[in-house]
Design an enzyme around this catalytic site. Structure first.
Site, mmCIF file in Angstrom:
data_model
loop_
_atom_site.group_PDB
_atom_site.id
_atom_site.type_symbol
_atom_site.label_atom_id
_atom_site.label_comp_id
_atom_site.label_asym_id
_atom_site.label_seq_id
_atom_site.Cartn_x
_atom_site.Cartn_y
_atom_site.Cartn_z
ATOM 1 N N VAL A 9 45.161 47.572 43.331
ATOM 2 C CA VAL A 9 43.727 47.312 43.470
ATOM 3 C C VAL A 9 43.553 45.803 43.357
ATOM 4 O O VAL A 9 44.369 45.119 42.751
ATOM 5 C CB VAL A 9 42.870 48.068 42.424
ATOM 6 N N SER A 10 42.480 45.294 43.943
ATOM 7 C CA SER A 10 42.337 43.840 44.055
ATOM 8 C C SER A 10 41.974 43.138 42.760
ATOM 9 O O SER A 10 42.247 41.966 42.595
ATOM 10 C CB SER A 10 41.290 43.495 45.112
ATOM 11 N N SER A 11 41.337 43.840 41.830
ATOM 12 C CA SER A 11 40.931 43.170 40.593
ATOM 13 C C SER A 11 40.940 44.143 39.430
ATOM 14 O O SER A 11 41.004 45.359 39.613
ATOM 15 C CB SER A 11 39.542 42.546 40.753
ATOM 16 N N GLN A 14 38.442 47.088 39.325
ATOM 17 C CA GLN A 14 38.521 48.161 40.317
ATOM 18 C C GLN A 14 39.342 49.318 39.765
ATOM 19 O O GLN A 14 40.208 49.143 38.918
ATOM 20 C CB GLN A 14 39.134 47.648 41.617
#
Length: 198
Positions: A9-11, A14
């Site tokens: 996941v990007s961050s 998330q």
């Protein structure tokens, strides 16, 4: 042959739950599931690197979709080749059955897989570019409305200039000003520069 899964996941805020559920259905042992909460711009991700080191020829790696592997067109293709040709593992992209290296081992299958991989990795990078553009547009719109980003500006007392003049004339130390104003040394020198006091 061992089964592994890679989730990204990007961050940190998330949620990886959707990807985890997909891997649980495939009965992949929890120690073989590697998760990164990081951008897909490159492959310098701690858990991804650990996973690659564990992979042995004949192992099978599951990812939910190609953009979970990464979002850089050339890097995705380089990693795919590294994993399949050098590490000699199979990859299965759950959302795209054409990207399952266990099937289609003939020349036509390889050609179709390569073509699909190129299209999807291009789409993944394009989406990353679009995300960056939308973020920049959102930030610009917020700034136009007067919304400030970053830490709030540190206030200094009204007599700051007088204190600085005393400091310049050696009547007060910098440390005393920092205590009076409750500011850091960096803020002190920055405000002195901003006010044109030298």
């Amino acid at each position: 042959m061992k089964k592994y899964a890679y989730i990204r996941v990007s961050s940190i805020d998330q949620n990886e739950l959707r990807q985890l559920k997909a891997m649980e259905k495939l009965e992949i042992p929890k120690p073989n599931i590697y998760i990164d909460k990081q951008s897909g711009k490159d492959f310098q991700r701690q858990n991804y690197q650990k996973l690659v080191q564990r992979l042995k020829p004949g192992d099978l790696l599951y990812i939910l979709s190609i953009d979970r592997l990464g979002r850089n067109y050339k890097e995705i293709q380089n990693q795919w080749r590294h994993l399949t040709e050098e590490r000699k593992i199979d990859i299965c992209v759950i959302d795209m059955p054409l990207l399952d290296t266990r099937r289609y081992k003939d020349l036509l299958g390889t050609f179709i897989s390569d073509l699909v991989l190129q299209v999807l990795s291009f789409v993944a990078e394009s989406e990353r570019d679009n995300i960056r553009k939308r973020q920049a547009q959102g930030i610009a719109a917020a700034k136009a409305k007067g919304i400030r980003f970053g830490r709030p500006e540190v206030k200094v007392p009204q007599n700051f200039e007088k204190l600085v003049n005393k400091w310049r004339n050696n009547k007060i130390t910098c440390e005393e000003i920092l205590k009076i104003c409750e500011i850091s040394k960096a803020t002190f020198y920055r405000r002195v520069r901003e006010m044109g006091i030298s």
